[in-house]
Design a protein around this motif. Structure first.
Motif, mmCIF file in Angstrom:
data_model
loop_
_atom_site.group_PDB
_atom_site.id
_atom_site.type_symbol
_atom_site.label_atom_id
_atom_site.label_comp_id
_atom_site.label_asym_id
_atom_site.label_seq_id
_atom_site.Cartn_x
_atom_site.Cartn_y
_atom_site.Cartn_z
ATOM 1 N N SER A 276 5.794 21.256 103.342
ATOM 2 C CA SER A 276 7.160 20.810 103.672
ATOM 3 C C SER A 276 8.154 21.955 103.558
ATOM 4 O O SER A 276 9.041 22.120 104.402
ATOM 5 N N VAL A 304 13.726 14.988 98.210
ATOM 6 C CA VAL A 304 13.736 14.134 97.016
ATOM 7 C C VAL A 304 13.920 14.992 95.780
ATOM 8 O O VAL A 304 13.727 16.219 95.814
ATOM 9 N N SER A 307 11.802 18.353 94.723
ATOM 10 C CA SER A 307 11.009 18.754 95.895
ATOM 11 C C SER A 307 11.044 20.255 96.164
ATOM 12 O O SER A 307 10.385 20.732 97.081
ATOM 13 N N THR A 456 13.719 17.809 106.119
ATOM 14 C CA THR A 456 13.299 16.779 105.179
ATOM 15 C C THR A 456 12.128 17.254 104.335
ATOM 16 O O THR A 456 11.172 17.841 104.851
ATOM 17 N N LYS A 458 9.758 15.345 101.452
ATOM 18 C CA LYS A 458 9.520 14.047 100.828
ATOM 19 C C LYS A 458 8.624 14.103 99.597
ATOM 20 O O LYS A 458 8.456 13.101 98.917
ATOM 21 N N GLU A 459 8.008 15.280 99.308
ATOM 22 C CA GLU A 459 7.076 15.370 98.192
ATOM 23 C C GLU A 459 7.718 16.067 97.006
ATOM 24 O O GLU A 459 8.417 17.065 97.151
ATOM 25 N N ASP A 699 14.781 4.620 98.182
ATOM 26 C CA ASP A 699 14.811 4.416 99.641
ATOM 27 C C ASP A 699 16.193 4.767 100.187
ATOM 28 O O ASP A 699 17.026 3.891 100.426
#
Length: 809
Positions: A276, A304, A307, A456, A458-459, A699
């Motif tokens: 990512s 997130v 991240s 983005t 996400k991990e 979310d």
């Protein structure tokens, strides 16, 4: 003859004034000058030079301050843009960019006349004021106001001036900082001559002089007088004697006051990037290389918590530095400076500067000069760092871009750092990276429209690879009460804390309220102790034994009886961080506890020391307000508890839901950043609320869609723009009358400009209807471009304009 447009240092002056430049003066744009203004001579900044005057009658400049311009053309352009956008005096916008040692503030002094006319009839208070002024060479207006009160002092001064008993003068305050110099010792003999000189000194029994000379001969660097006296234990007389003998000389050298000198930072190499991070990094590099097509690219880095967004900042800065440019990194709070500096300084050793208000004036001056000389690859700090004189600017990073601390609300200009950063980047052709795990709704909307490049991640990454986000559970406090649990901690939160302590892990507990209880009420007559100057209840601070107003800092001792009915039966209601600390100590007496709020970090470096102690596991539980939700990296924290999630949900503000969601996600994100994972527990009386539900699931996209539906339904930003007009006065009725008049003025102008999309809300009292003795009424303008209507209106004194306010309270 040439003419200069000058922004003058006079309150509420938005326009520039034209002055003729005398032949003997050389003036450049950005230079500080002295100009005649009415009966005074005041400071100003040259904004523009012209061949022709803009008015028929002009005066000449009186003089210049310094030989070089204070501000660059880009800074002048930025200040003009800010003045126009935020309806602020141009000089106030320019002042944001002044060097720390440039003094532009005046102090008013009063002194008695030497030959006083026949003493007119004076009141006793006027005699006291005259005696007070006569007691010193000159007395500042501030001292007089402190003794007699602001309003009364103004009346007394006017009377004494009219009688010719006193004179009033204005003087520039002395500079807050000057370059620091230190005197160093230098040998004036060759090494082969020193031994002979030492023998001579010993023979003449000048043993200390001989010892000092021997000490200096052994050094391979310059030695200051202070260090020499400490090492040799000699007196200043010994040093002077050696100087008189011609054996040593003394020279004054400027010394840098380094705010990072106390830190020990080891050099670090870049870690391997995750897939990512690799994708995001390549996207940034591609845009930076294609500068002609997109000279000022804007990236929204949506990653997130945990991240690796900071690593992306470092990679981007490294790329910019390789192109011969430099960067600025904004952080939302001064408390985060050290954490960010450690990361940047480990990769750019000796090339990192910091700027913020907690530095001493001398440190600010030295850092400013280093930046201006181009000796720093990056400047780190809160919103004021944006105005540092960083040359060859190529990158602006705004970390935690959603934070509302980036908006200056308390004084003019009421700017938002994000918007100013975008304009500054446009002027320099620089890139901008906005980073957040919970982006501002407006920013994410622009990214969805394609105005920003959305990246983005996400991990979540830990030292041992990928790690899941903390599992979040919701506790319904209504059910806890039904089971008879009246404690601040639910059974599940107390159990989670106990288990974490047994495993020697750490816990953070969040509550966005200071003090012990939020208000005190009489049980008999229901009287509530309130601030006499503000429209809020006093908060009980048990540690200090006082009730405090969190607006103006008014305080009284904790009462023992009601002042209205004399009842001693008082209710201490509500909860704050002090009470949480007390209860946690009772439940877990063996735990080491720290509390982080405004009351515990009053000293310089207090925040840094507290954070360091917690990182080094000198404490097990950290209790705090919103400070603990702002980007802290705490790998040993496995449990995050939100004591009361509903605190900000019910504010009369359309952004209340967004702020609460961001706080909950950020607090939950402090847990599980190490190899052991973690969990978060949200306590609430409204578990069904969409904000709570989406925060528990981490979310953001779901929350964004729901929030946008509400915003569109009621035409709130980003579907419109807001301008907030606030009027303040000591009389509530005059406040209301002025607000009603302003509404009529706006409606009239709306009709003349045919602005059918413009909507008005109010006038009505502000949520904080009275602050520091002043009543506040507000009028809200909503539309596609509500600022346009204000360009034709002249607002009377007492009004303030807040463009794109971040809150309505």
């Amino acid at each position: 003859m040439k003419y200069a447009e000058v922004a003058v240092n006079s309150p509420a002056t938005h326009r520039t004034y034209c002055y003729a430049i005398p032949e003997h003066l050389k003036v450049k744009p950005g230079q500080a000058v002295w100009v005649p203004f009415g009966s005074r001579t005041i400071q100003g900044i040259v904004v523009e030079l012209n061949e022709q005057p803009s008015v028929e009658t002009v005066k000449e400049l009186s003089g210049v301050t310094g030989l070089l311009p204070l501000l660059t053309p880009a800074q002048l352009e930025l200040a003009r843009w800010m003045s126009k956008r935020y309806f602020s005096p141009l000089f106030e916008c320019l002042a944001l960019m002044f060097p720390p040692n440039f003094q532009h503030r005046f102090t008013t002094y009063l002194q008695t006349t030497r030959i006083q006319p026949g003493q007119p009839s004076l009141t006793p208070e006027e005699k006291n004021a005259l005696a007070f002024i006569n007691g010193g060479n000159k007395v500042s207006l501030h001292a007089l106001e402190k003794k007699f009160g602001t309003h009364r002092a103004s009346q007394l001064i006017a009377s004494l001036l009219q009688d010719g008993l006193v004179t009033k003068t204005c003087e520039l305050k002395p500079p807050r900082a000057k370059p620091k110099s230190c005197t160093y010792l230098k040998l004036e003999r060759e090494s082969n001559e020193i031994d002979a000189e030492i023998n001579k000194l010993n023979k003449s029994r000048a043993f200390k002089q001989a010892e000092l000379l021997s000490f200096l001969d052994k050094q391979d660097r310059s030695i200051s007088i202070k260090e020499a006296q400490k090492c040799v234990n000699c007196s200043p007389k010994s040093i002077r004697s050696l100087e008189q003998r011609g054996l040593i000389s003394m020279e004054s050298i400027n010394v840098r006051r380094d705010p990072l000198a106390r830190l020990t930072i080891a050099h670090a190499t870049p870690p391997p990037l995750t897939p990512s991070q690799e994708i995001a990094c390549k996207s940034i590099e591609e845009k930076l290389q294609n500068g002609r097509n997109d000279p000022s690219p804007i990236f929204l880095l949506f990653g997130v918590t945990g991240s690796g967004k900071t690593e992306l900042y470092l990679q981007a800065l490294s790329r910019i530095v390789s192109l011969g440019k430099r960067g600025i990194c904004l952080i939302p709070e001064i408390a985060l400076t050290t954490q960010m500096v450690e990361r940047f300084a480990s990769r750019f050793p000796g090339r990192v500067a910091i700027l913020h208000s907690k530095l001493s004036p001398g440190e600010q001056l030295d850092e400013w000069q280093r930046i201006q000389e181009g000796r720093c690859d990056v400047v780190i700090g809160p919103r004021s760092a944006l105005f540092s004189p960083q040359p060859n600017l190529g990158l602006i990073i705004i970390d935690e871009e959603h934070e509302w601390t980036y908006k200056q609300e308390d004084k003019s200009p009421r700017y938002h750092s994000r918007d100013v950063a975008l304009k500054l980047a446009e002027l320099h052709g620089a890139a901008v990276i906005l980073g957040s795990a919970t982006p501002d709704i407006d920013s994410f909307h622009r990214a969805q429209q394609g105005k920003y490049h959305l990246l983005t991640m996400k991990e979540r990454i830990t030292s041992r690879g990928y790690s899941p986000l903390p599992q979040v559970s919701i506790v319904d406090l209504k059910e806890e009460l039904k089971r008879g649990n009246t404690n601040l901690l639910s059974d599940s939160l107390a159990s989670a804390i106990r288990e974490a302590l047994e495993r020697e892990e750490q816990v953070i507990l969040f509550l966005n309220r200071r003090g012990a209880t939020t208000f005190v009420q009489c049980r008999r007559c229901h009287f509530v102790f309130r601030c006499p100057r503000c429209s809020i209840a006093l908060t009980c601070h048990a540690v200090e034994g006082k009730l405090f107003c969190h607006r103006c800092n008014y305080s009284i001792p904790v009462p023992s009886a009601c002042p209205r009915c004399s009842s001693t039966n008082l209710n201490f209601l509500g909860v704050g961080t002090q009470r949480v600390e007390e209860e946690v100590k009772c439940l877990f007496p063996e735990a080491r506890i720290l509390r982080w709020d405004k009351d515990t970090v009053t000293r310089r470096y207090a925040q840094e020391e507290l954070l360091r102690d917690f990182r080094e596991h000198k404490a097990d539980i950290l209790i705090g307000t919103q400070m603990i939700a702002k980007g802290l990296d705490l790998p040993q924290v496995t449990v995050a508890g939100i004591i009361m999630a509903d605190t900000g949900l019910n504010f009369p503000d359309f952004r209340a839901g967004e702020r609460t969601f961001q706080l909950l996600c950020q607090v939950a994100g402090r847990a599980g950043r190490g190899p052991r994972g973690g969990k978060a527990i949200i306590q609430t009386y409204a578990p069904e609320n969409y904000v709570i539900q989406f925060a528990a699931k981490h979310d953001y996209p779901g929350f964004y869609q729901q929030e946008m539906n509400y915003r569109q339904q009621y035409n709130y930003p980003p579907f419109s723009h807001l301008v907030r007009l606030i009027y303040t006065h000591s009389s509530n009725s005059r406040c209301q009358l002025a607000a009603e008049r302003m509404r009529q003025m706006v409606l009239k102008e709306k009709g003349s400009q045919a602005m059918n999309d413009l909507g008005l809300i109010g006038p009505l009292p502000a949520f904080n209807a009275r602050v520091r003795g002043k009543y506040r009424w507000q009028l809200l303008l909503r539309g596609d471009d509500p600022s346009r209507i204000l360009q034709k209106l002249t607002l009377p004194q007492g009004w303030t304009i807040d463009v794109d306010p971040i809150g309505l309270s």
